[in-house]
Scaffold this motif. Sequence first.
Motif, PDB file in Angstrom:
ATOM      1  N   VAL A 297       0.840  -1.419   0.002  1.00  0.00           N
ATOM      2  CA  VAL A 297       0.215  -0.418   0.365  1.00  0.00           C
ATOM      3  C   VAL A 297       1.105   1.508   0.240  1.00  0.00           C
ATOM      4  CG1 VAL A 297      -1.712  -1.564   1.284  1.00  0.00           C
ATOM      5  CG2 VAL A 297      -0.329   0.416   2.456  1.00  0.00           C
ATOM      6  N   LYS A 298       0.162   2.641  -0.199  1.00  0.00           N
ATOM      7  CA  LYS A 298       0.407   3.443  -0.503  1.00  0.00           C
ATOM      8  C   LYS A 298       0.456   4.419   0.095  1.00  0.00           C
ATOM      9  CE  LYS A 298       3.037   5.458  -3.725  1.00  0.00           C
ATOM     10  NZ  LYS A 298       4.588   4.876  -3.558  1.00  0.00           N
ATOM     11  N   TRP A 299       1.267   5.935   1.033  1.00  0.00           N
ATOM     12  CA  TRP A 299       0.785   6.629   2.165  1.00  0.00           C
ATOM     13  C   TRP A 299      -0.067   6.208   3.519  1.00  0.00           C
ATOM     14  CZ3 TRP A 299       4.286   9.304  -0.051  1.00  0.00           C
ATOM     15  CH2 TRP A 299       3.914   9.515  -2.143  1.00  0.00           C
ATOM     16  N   ALA A 300       0.694   4.584   4.169  1.00  0.00           N
ATOM     17  CA  ALA A 300       0.341   4.608   5.611  1.00  0.00           C
ATOM     18  C   ALA A 300       0.309   5.068   6.429  1.00  0.00           C
ATOM     19  CB  ALA A 300       1.223   2.890   5.522  1.00  0.00           C
ATOM     20  N   THR A 301      -0.231   5.245   7.029  1.00  0.00           N
ATOM     21  CA  THR A 301      -0.312   6.568   8.642  1.00  0.00           C
ATOM     22  C   THR A 301      -0.545   5.289   9.942  1.00  0.00           C
ATOM     23  OG1 THR A 301      -0.188   8.652   7.690  1.00  0.00           O
ATOM     24  CG2 THR A 301      -0.746   8.263   9.791  1.00  0.00           C
ATOM     25  N   ARG A 302       0.476   5.152  10.396  1.00  0.00           N
ATOM     26  CA  ARG A 302      -0.124   4.177  11.622  1.00  0.00           C
ATOM     27  C   ARG A 302      -0.868   4.497  12.808  1.00  0.00           C
ATOM     28  NH1 ARG A 302       1.397  -1.475  13.587  1.00  0.00           N
ATOM     29  NH2 ARG A 302       3.601  -1.236  12.147  1.00  0.00           N
ATOM     30  N   ILE A 303      -2.066   4.100  13.275  1.00  0.00           N
ATOM     31  CA  ILE A 303      -2.968   5.023  14.460  1.00  0.00           C
ATOM     32  C   ILE A 303      -2.822   3.679  15.716  1.00  0.00           C
ATOM     33  CG2 ILE A 303      -4.244   6.326  12.668  1.00  0.00           C
ATOM     34  CD1 ILE A 303      -6.370   4.429  12.800  1.00  0.00           C
ATOM     35  N   ASN A 304      -2.766   2.041  15.543  1.00  0.00           N
ATOM     36  CA  ASN A 304      -2.254   1.811  16.838  1.00  0.00           C
ATOM     37  C   ASN A 304      -1.080   0.982  16.952  1.00  0.00           C
ATOM     38  OD1 ASN A 304      -3.462  -0.458  15.508  1.00  0.00           O
ATOM     39  ND2 ASN A 304      -5.125  -0.206  16.407  1.00  0.00           N
ATOM     40  N   ALA A 305      -0.821  -0.154  17.503  1.00  0.00           N
ATOM     41  CA  ALA A 305       0.537  -0.789  17.330  1.00  0.00           C
ATOM     42  C   ALA A 305       0.052  -2.046  16.765  1.00  0.00           C
ATOM     43  CB  ALA A 305       0.688  -1.023  18.916  1.00  0.00           C
ATOM     44  N   THR A 306      -0.901  -2.725  16.346  1.00  0.00           N
ATOM     45  CA  THR A 306      -1.843  -4.158  16.063  1.00  0.00           C
ATOM     46  C   THR A 306      -2.028  -3.807  14.112  1.00  0.00           C
ATOM     47  OG1 THR A 306      -4.050  -3.577  16.910  1.00  0.00           O
ATOM     48  CG2 THR A 306      -2.401  -4.399  17.841  1.00  0.00           C
ATOM     49  N   GLY A 307      -1.917  -2.520  13.901  1.00  0.00           N
ATOM     50  CA  GLY A 307      -1.833  -2.709  12.343  1.00  0.00           C
ATOM     51  C   GLY A 307      -3.045  -1.765  11.050  1.00  0.00           C
ATOM     52  N   GLU A 308      -3.652  -1.205  12.632  1.00  0.00           N
ATOM     53  CA  GLU A 308      -4.816  -0.359  12.163  1.00  0.00           C
ATOM     54  C   GLU A 308      -3.692   1.097  11.076  1.00  0.00           C
ATOM     55  OE1 GLU A 308      -7.675   0.837  14.432  1.00  0.00           O
ATOM     56  OE2 GLU A 308      -8.270  -1.012  14.882  1.00  0.00           O
ATOM     57  N   PHE A 309      -3.801   1.427  10.012  1.00  0.00           N
ATOM     58  CA  PHE A 309      -3.457   2.215   9.355  1.00  0.00           C
ATOM     59  C   PHE A 309      -4.287   2.811   8.435  1.00  0.00           C
ATOM     60  CE2 PHE A 309       0.179  -0.302   9.860  1.00  0.00           C
ATOM     61  CZ  PHE A 309       1.294   0.062   9.812  1.00  0.00           C
ATOM     62  N   VAL A 310      -4.362   5.389   7.912  1.00  0.00           N
ATOM     63  CA  VAL A 310      -4.889   4.855   7.161  1.00  0.00           C
ATOM     64  C   VAL A 310      -4.027   4.923   5.893  1.00  0.00           C
ATOM     65  CG1 VAL A 310      -5.913   6.988   6.488  1.00  0.00           C
ATOM     66  CG2 VAL A 310      -6.409   6.858   8.238  1.00  0.00           C
ATOM     67  N   MET A 358     -11.577  -0.569  21.438  1.00  0.00           N
ATOM     68  CA  MET A 358      -9.390  -0.503  21.369  1.00  0.00           C
ATOM     69  C   MET A 358      -9.237  -0.534  22.851  1.00  0.00           C
ATOM     70  SD  MET A 358      -6.249   1.516  19.206  1.00  0.00           S
ATOM     71  CE  MET A 358      -6.229   2.815  20.525  1.00  0.00           C
ATOM     72  N   PRO A 359      -8.169  -1.602  23.368  1.00  0.00           N
ATOM     73  CA  PRO A 359      -7.563  -1.540  24.572  1.00  0.00           C
ATOM     74  C   PRO A 359      -6.302  -0.284  24.944  1.00  0.00           C
ATOM     75  CG  PRO A 359      -6.917  -3.724  23.685  1.00  0.00           C
ATOM     76  CD  PRO A 359      -7.573  -2.196  22.454  1.00  0.00           C
ATOM     77  N   TRP A 360      -6.915   0.200  25.912  1.00  0.00           N
ATOM     78  CA  TRP A 360      -5.534   1.375  25.605  1.00  0.00           C
ATOM     79  C   TRP A 360      -4.830   1.523  26.057  1.00  0.00           C
ATOM     80  CZ3 TRP A 360      -1.695   2.275  29.645  1.00  0.00           C
ATOM     81  CH2 TRP A 360      -1.604   1.297  30.263  1.00  0.00           C
ATOM     82  N   ASP A 361      -4.047   0.238  26.042  1.00  0.00           N
ATOM     83  CA  ASP A 361      -2.424  -0.240  25.913  1.00  0.00           C
ATOM     84  C   ASP A 361      -2.110  -0.762  24.650  1.00  0.00           C
ATOM     85  OD1 ASP A 361      -3.929  -2.687  26.481  1.00  0.00           O
ATOM     86  OD2 ASP A 361      -2.145  -2.732  27.758  1.00  0.00           O
ATOM     87  N   ASN A 362      -3.149  -0.349  23.280  1.00  0.00           N
ATOM     88  CA  ASN A 362      -2.810  -0.789  22.281  1.00  0.00           C
ATOM     89  C   ASN A 362      -1.696   0.624  21.324  1.00  0.00           C
ATOM     90  OD1 ASN A 362      -3.225  -1.147  19.453  1.00  0.00           O
ATOM     91  ND2 ASN A 362      -4.578  -2.217  19.652  1.00  0.00           N
ATOM     92  N   GLY A 363      -0.589   0.366  21.928  1.00  0.00           N
ATOM     93  CA  GLY A 363       0.597   1.870  21.135  1.00  0.00           C
ATOM     94  C   GLY A 363       0.046   2.773  21.829  1.00  0.00           C
ATOM     95  N   TRP A 364      -0.544   4.178  21.277  1.00  0.00           N
ATOM     96  CA  TRP A 364      -1.106   5.275  22.065  1.00  0.00           C
ATOM     97  C   TRP A 364      -1.983   5.492  22.817  1.00  0.00           C
ATOM     98  CZ3 TRP A 364       3.081   8.977  18.935  1.00  0.00           C
ATOM     99  CH2 TRP A 364       4.271   8.852  19.270  1.00  0.00           C
TER     100      TRP A 364
END
Length: 380
Positions: A297-310, A358-364
């Motif tokens: 994919v292109k232009w991937a912006t991570r928003i948690n630690a378990t693989g969710e991106f925009v 989402m758990p509070w400790d999933n990424g930030w």
Amino acid sequence: MPARALAVLSLVLLAGACAAPQTGTFTPAPIVPVVSMDAVEDQDPTAPFTLSVVDGILEEVNVTSDRSETIDGSFSADLTTWTSEGILNAGSTHTVSAKAVSSDGTVTEFEQQFKTEARESSGFEVADVTPVAEGEEVGVGAPIIVTFTEDAPDRAAVEQLLTVESEKGHEGAWRWIDDDTVIYRTKDYWEGHQTITFTANFEGEFLGDDTWGGEDYTAQMVVGESQISYADLESHTMTVEVDGEVAREIPISGGSGEEWEYYTATGTHLVMEKFADKTMVSPGREEGDEGYYSTDVKWATRINATGEFVHGAPWNGSLGSANLSHGCLNASLADAEWFYHMAQRGDPVEVTGSPREMPWDNGWGYWVMSYDDWKEGSAL
């Protein structure tokens, strides 16, 4: 005795007998209190010291170090002594001021300084502060993640030496996630366009056990524009606001929910990192397993630690109308590129409309937790 001498003597005696008694007021000398202190030059910082007064009582005692810290102490029952409590700053000059008063109201003011012995650093220091990078501006949801070189010997002793100052004011609290990592989060998002200063005031400080702090540590975090995105999985739209104004409405496609893990999690996410190009691989599956995928994919912006991106998903024909992804927020290439370039680490992405939280400790995901619950993780 000649007659003349007798006459003179008679006059003297007569004068003495007739004179009036002398009168006047007697003023006793003032009672002056005398204050003394048993602290010595190069005082052992772990040893208490005492102020004493003779011919009076102590009305007040103030002790401060050259690190602007106040030293606590307690008075004796008769107020004739004051003894320090706790451990002093090592290698610091301490100023002692006191006032004593006697029974007749005479006041003595006392001031004296002494220096404590220095102590070698035990090696406990700040190893890293995230997200802090030279030239970087972060989002209004950014935490301050502090990692130490080793486990904190006493969490409370360490935490009370950590300060966070903001130019525009805020309320915040620390939460320990393990013995060598503590995270600061504000009650509400930071205000945009300001500098945050973090300081660990460790020099000469006792940190518990036999551990003494090394040099002070300071880092500055610059908060940029307030960029908050609201991803509504029911309307299939992500609204991006910049400094309170809508900057763009992005048609999206969220997680399909075919499997529980394929729901995009509800809750406040934070932007963590960005990739112009990224290969998305199915979590927990290997090639050949059912449900395995590997997609570039292109232009991937991570928003948690378990693989969710925009990220860009030109193959997804349901942008703005249906949720068909594996959990990411799919967008057009143009919208994903725009979001990628404007996104700052710490920008909030608030997701609603999914049954999966989402758990509070999933990424930030620290904003998932209520502020009251967050504060319970403090050692103070």
